[in-house]
Design a protein around this motif. Structure first.
Motif, PDB file in Angstrom:
ATOM      1  N   PHE A  40       3.416  12.913   0.011  1.00  0.00           N
ATOM      2  CA  PHE A  40       2.869  11.608  -0.306  1.00  0.00           C
ATOM      3  C   PHE A  40       3.630  10.577   0.507  1.00  0.00           C
ATOM      4  O   PHE A  40       4.847  10.470   0.450  1.00  0.00           O
ATOM      5  N   THR A  41       2.885   9.860   1.288  1.00  0.00           N
ATOM      6  CA  THR A  41       3.440   9.137   2.423  1.00  0.00           C
ATOM      7  C   THR A  41       4.243   7.888   2.086  1.00  0.00           C
ATOM      8  O   THR A  41       5.425   7.827   2.404  1.00  0.00           O
ATOM      9  N   ILE A  42       3.661   6.882   1.504  1.00  0.00           N
ATOM     10  CA  ILE A  42       4.318   5.579   1.385  1.00  0.00           C
ATOM     11  C   ILE A  42       5.648   5.656   0.641  1.00  0.00           C
ATOM     12  O   ILE A  42       6.670   5.184   1.162  1.00  0.00           O
ATOM     13  N   PRO A  43       5.725   6.241  -0.572  1.00  0.00           N
ATOM     14  CA  PRO A  43       7.036   6.310  -1.231  1.00  0.00           C
ATOM     15  C   PRO A  43       8.067   7.102  -0.413  1.00  0.00           C
ATOM     16  O   PRO A  43       9.237   6.738  -0.352  1.00  0.00           O
ATOM     17  N   ILE A  92      12.875   7.809  -5.654  1.00  0.00           N
ATOM     18  CA  ILE A  92      11.474   7.692  -6.035  1.00  0.00           C
ATOM     19  C   ILE A  92      11.401   8.058  -7.514  1.00  0.00           C
ATOM     20  O   ILE A  92      11.843   9.137  -7.899  1.00  0.00           O
ATOM     21  N   GLN A 126      12.845   7.157   3.353  1.00  0.00           N
ATOM     22  CA  GLN A 126      13.420   7.417   4.673  1.00  0.00           C
ATOM     23  C   GLN A 126      13.980   6.130   5.293  1.00  0.00           C
ATOM     24  O   GLN A 126      15.077   6.140   5.860  1.00  0.00           O
ATOM     25  N   PHE A 169       8.116   7.533   2.928  1.00  0.00           N
ATOM     26  CA  PHE A 169       8.511   6.763   4.106  1.00  0.00           C
ATOM     27  C   PHE A 169       9.476   5.648   3.719  1.00  0.00           C
ATOM     28  O   PHE A 169      10.430   5.356   4.440  1.00  0.00           O
ATOM     29  N   ASP A 170       9.248   5.033   2.556  1.00  0.00           N
ATOM     30  CA  ASP A 170      10.157   3.992   2.078  1.00  0.00           C
ATOM     31  C   ASP A 170      11.552   4.578   1.858  1.00  0.00           C
ATOM     32  O   ASP A 170      12.559   3.966   2.236  1.00  0.00           O
ATOM     33  N   GLY A 198       8.346   8.744   8.934  1.00  0.00           N
ATOM     34  CA  GLY A 198       6.952   9.089   8.699  1.00  0.00           C
ATOM     35  C   GLY A 198       6.486  10.356   9.370  1.00  0.00           C
ATOM     36  O   GLY A 198       5.288  10.568   9.538  1.00  0.00           O
ATOM     37  N   TYR A 222       1.593  12.054  -8.168  1.00  0.00           N
ATOM     38  CA  TYR A 222       1.180  12.721  -6.927  1.00  0.00           C
ATOM     39  C   TYR A 222       0.723  14.153  -7.216  1.00  0.00           C
ATOM     40  O   TYR A 222      -0.337  14.587  -6.763  1.00  0.00           O
TER      41      TYR A 222
END
Length: 130
Positions: free
Chosen positions: A11-14, A84, A19, A16-17, A5, A92
């Motif tokens: 765009f964070t959530i996808p 993704i 990663q 971070f997932d 994170g 996004y």
């Protein structure tokens, strides 16, 4: 240990997932990390590239326009097994363009429907639907 994170302007959530999925594959031994020398060489090349583009060292985690390259690199490192969907990335970008074109209230009126991994539909809700 991993820092999940850290990227900024992404765009964070996808992301971070992705990663986390990469890190899990490393922990399970499904992916081997390069040797220390190779990792340091890559780090130095990336820092030099960022300096050439005028970025300061403190902005190392700013992805911005390089977000998709980072996503593609992580996807490749995972052997393509974790990714993704293209539609999510395109949503996004669409949302970002609309946010820049209109005021902050209007871009929230867009409703996105993912049709498959590569396609989405969008429509704009009327104020009365909010």
């Amino acid at each position: 240990m991993a820092f999940i994170g850290m990227p900024y302007l992404a765009f964070t959530i996808p992301l971070f997932d992705l990663q986390v999925q990469y890190y899990i594959k490393v922990l399970l031994g499904e992916i081997s990390l390069p040797d220390r020398g190779a990792m340091m060489d890559e780090l130095e090349a990336e820092l030099k590239d960022k300096q050439t583009r005028g970025l300061k060292r403190k902005h190392y985690h700013v992805l911005g326009e390089n977000m998709e390259k980072y996503i593609n690199d992580l996807t490749a490192l995972c052997g393509g097994t974790v990714r993704i969907p293209r539609a999510v990335i395109d949503i996004y970008h669409h949302s970002g363009r609309e946010r820049k074109k209109f005021n902050f209230k209007r871009y929230r009126n867009f409703v996105y429907t993912i049709l498959d991994d590569d396609h989405f539909e969008v429509y704009e809700r009327e104020e009365s639907q909010l």
